[in-house]
Design a protein around this motif. Structure first.
Motif, short mmCIF file in Angstrom:
data_model
loop_
_atom_site.label_atom_id
_atom_site.label_comp_id
_atom_site.label_asym_id
_atom_site.label_seq_id
_atom_site.Cartn_x
_atom_site.Cartn_y
_atom_site.Cartn_z
N LEU A 156 0.82 -1.22 0.00
CA LEU A 156 0.00 0.00 0.00
C LEU A 156 0.85 1.27 0.00
O LEU A 156 0.47 2.28 -0.60
CB LEU A 156 -0.93 -0.01 1.22
N LEU A 157 2.00 1.20 0.66
CA LEU A 157 2.85 2.38 0.73
C LEU A 157 3.69 2.58 -0.54
O LEU A 157 3.84 3.71 -1.03
CB LEU A 157 3.78 2.28 1.94
N LEU A 158 4.23 1.49 -1.07
CA LEU A 158 5.12 1.62 -2.23
C LEU A 158 4.38 1.60 -3.56
O LEU A 158 4.91 2.11 -4.56
CB LEU A 158 6.17 0.50 -2.21
N GLY A 159 3.18 1.04 -3.59
CA GLY A 159 2.42 0.99 -4.83
C GLY A 159 2.26 2.37 -5.48
O GLY A 159 2.56 2.54 -6.67
N PRO A 160 1.80 3.36 -4.74
CA PRO A 160 1.66 4.70 -5.34
C PRO A 160 2.99 5.30 -5.79
O PRO A 160 3.05 6.03 -6.80
CB PRO A 160 1.04 5.53 -4.21
N MET A 161 4.07 4.98 -5.07
CA MET A 161 5.38 5.50 -5.47
C MET A 161 5.80 4.90 -6.82
O MET A 161 6.31 5.59 -7.70
CB MET A 161 6.45 5.16 -4.42
N MET A 162 5.55 3.58 -6.97
CA MET A 162 5.87 2.93 -8.23
C MET A 162 4.99 3.45 -9.36
O MET A 162 5.44 3.64 -10.48
CB MET A 162 5.71 1.41 -8.09
N TYR A 163 3.72 3.67 -9.05
CA TYR A 163 2.79 4.22 -10.06
C TYR A 163 3.32 5.55 -10.58
O TYR A 163 3.37 5.79 -11.78
CB TYR A 163 1.40 4.39 -9.45
N ARG A 164 3.70 6.42 -9.65
CA ARG A 164 4.20 7.73 -10.07
C ARG A 164 5.46 7.59 -10.91
O ARG A 164 5.61 8.24 -11.95
CB ARG A 164 4.49 8.61 -8.85
N HIS A 165 6.36 6.72 -10.47
CA HIS A 165 7.64 6.57 -11.17
C HIS A 165 7.48 5.94 -12.54
O HIS A 165 8.04 6.42 -13.53
CB HIS A 165 8.60 5.73 -10.32
N VAL A 166 6.71 4.86 -12.63
CA VAL A 166 6.62 4.09 -13.87
C VAL A 166 5.62 4.68 -14.85
O VAL A 166 5.89 4.80 -16.04
CB VAL A 166 6.28 2.61 -13.57
N PHE A 167 4.44 5.08 -14.36
CA PHE A 167 3.36 5.45 -15.27
C PHE A 167 3.18 6.95 -15.45
O PHE A 167 2.51 7.36 -16.40
CB PHE A 167 2.04 4.84 -14.79
N LYS A 174 4.00 15.52 -14.77
CA LYS A 174 4.35 15.77 -13.37
C LYS A 174 3.49 14.87 -12.49
O LYS A 174 2.30 14.71 -12.74
CB LYS A 174 4.11 17.23 -13.00
N GLY A 175 4.12 14.30 -11.50
CA GLY A 175 3.38 13.44 -10.59
C GLY A 175 2.49 14.23 -9.67
O GLY A 175 2.60 15.46 -9.58
N PRO A 176 1.58 13.55 -8.96
CA PRO A 176 0.72 14.25 -7.99
C PRO A 176 1.57 14.98 -6.95
O PRO A 176 2.56 14.43 -6.46
CB PRO A 176 -0.08 13.11 -7.35
N LYS A 177 1.19 16.19 -6.66
CA LYS A 177 1.95 17.00 -5.69
C LYS A 177 1.80 16.41 -4.29
O LYS A 177 0.71 15.99 -3.89
CB LYS A 177 1.44 18.44 -5.71
N ASP A 178 2.92 16.36 -3.57
CA ASP A 178 2.93 15.88 -2.18
C ASP A 178 2.34 14.47 -2.05
O ASP A 178 1.65 14.15 -1.08
CB ASP A 178 2.16 16.84 -1.26
N LEU A 179 2.65 13.62 -3.02
CA LEU A 179 2.08 12.27 -3.01
C LEU A 179 2.44 11.52 -1.73
O LEU A 179 1.59 10.83 -1.16
CB LEU A 179 2.56 11.49 -4.23
N GLU A 180 3.67 11.66 -1.26
CA GLU A 180 4.09 10.93 -0.06
C GLU A 180 3.23 11.31 1.15
O GLU A 180 2.92 10.46 1.99
CB GLU A 180 5.56 11.21 0.25
N ILE A 181 2.87 12.58 1.23
CA ILE A 181 2.04 13.04 2.35
C ILE A 181 0.66 12.40 2.28
O ILE A 181 0.12 11.90 3.27
CB ILE A 181 1.94 14.58 2.36
N HIS A 182 0.08 12.40 1.08
CA HIS A 182 -1.25 11.81 0.90
C HIS A 182 -1.22 10.30 1.19
O HIS A 182 -2.15 9.76 1.80
CB HIS A 182 -1.76 12.06 -0.51
N VAL A 183 -0.16 9.63 0.75
CA VAL A 183 -0.04 8.19 0.98
C VAL A 183 0.09 7.91 2.48
O VAL A 183 -0.57 7.00 3.01
CB VAL A 183 1.16 7.61 0.20
N ALA A 184 0.94 8.67 3.16
CA ALA A 184 1.12 8.46 4.60
C ALA A 184 -0.19 8.70 5.35
O ALA A 184 -0.56 7.92 6.24
CB ALA A 184 2.22 9.39 5.12
#
Length: 198
Positions: A156-167, A174-184
């Motif tokens: 659940l934590l790394l999935g969105p990071m991979m999505y941003r990086h790969v897709f 540009k990836g979603p702003k402050d994605l790490e904050i939203h994921v946390a």
């Protein structure tokens, strides 16, 4: 002070391998080509690496900063530590090369199961272990509910990071702003024992 010749040769081989693997792909890069590009004899290369896979693993470890001591995020604020862990980029100066190399590594590992397993153990596992330790610390401190399956938490934590990086970012957007904050915050909303402190 001059760099010892063996260390200098070692660096030349790693640098040449990084460039060739990321430009041509791993399958299309021979040890002969690496020897020629590095100016280091093939015999010397084989003294340090038994084969191309061993060299490739060291290249991936270098690009992921395994030659550096990773930080431990333990500020006392679990939310901040989780965000910092998700934002952490090892060897930031090698990020561009890492991004060029990773698709080649994924493709190569998909055809070579032994290499894929070795890559996951050596390169991917340290990041997974850091998140596992963080989740366990959150459980122990009463911030997270007990009994979270670490594999589900990591996915659940790394999935969105991979999505941003790969897709997203690889496609030039540009990836979603402050994605790490939203994921946390989403993770804490799902598994936290109380509303996350800000």
């Amino acid at each position: 002070m001059a760099r010892p010749r063996s260390a200098e040769s070692h660096k030349k081989v790693i640098d040449a391998a990084v460039q060739l693997f990321s430009e041509r792909g791993i399958d299309a890069t021979s040890m002969d080509a690496i020897a020629e590009a590095s100016g280091v004899s093939k015999a010397t290369i084989y003294k340090h690496w038994q084969d191309k896979d061993a060299l490739c693993l060291e290249v991936m470890g270098y690009l992921h900063g395994l030659d550096e001591e990773p930080p431990v995020f333990d500020s006392g604020n679990f939310r901040d530590d989780l965000i910092a862990q998700l934002q952490y980029q090892p060897a930031a100066d090698r990020q561009a090369l890492r991004e060029k190399m990773t698709p080649h590594m994924i493709a190569y590992a998909s055809r070579n199961r032994a290499m894929g397993a070795a890559w996951r153990t050596r390169v991917i596992e340290p990041a997974r272990l850091a998140l596992t330790n963080l989740i366990q610390r959150g459980e122990k401190g009463g911030i997270l509910r007990r009994g979270i399956d670490p594999e589900i938490g990591i996915a659940l934590l790394l999935g969105p990071m991979m999505y941003r990086h790969v897709f997203v970012t690889r496609a030039g957007a540009k990836g979603p702003k402050d994605l790490e904050i939203h994921v946390a915050d989403a993770f804490l909303a799902a598994f936290g024992t109380a509303a996350p402190s800000r």
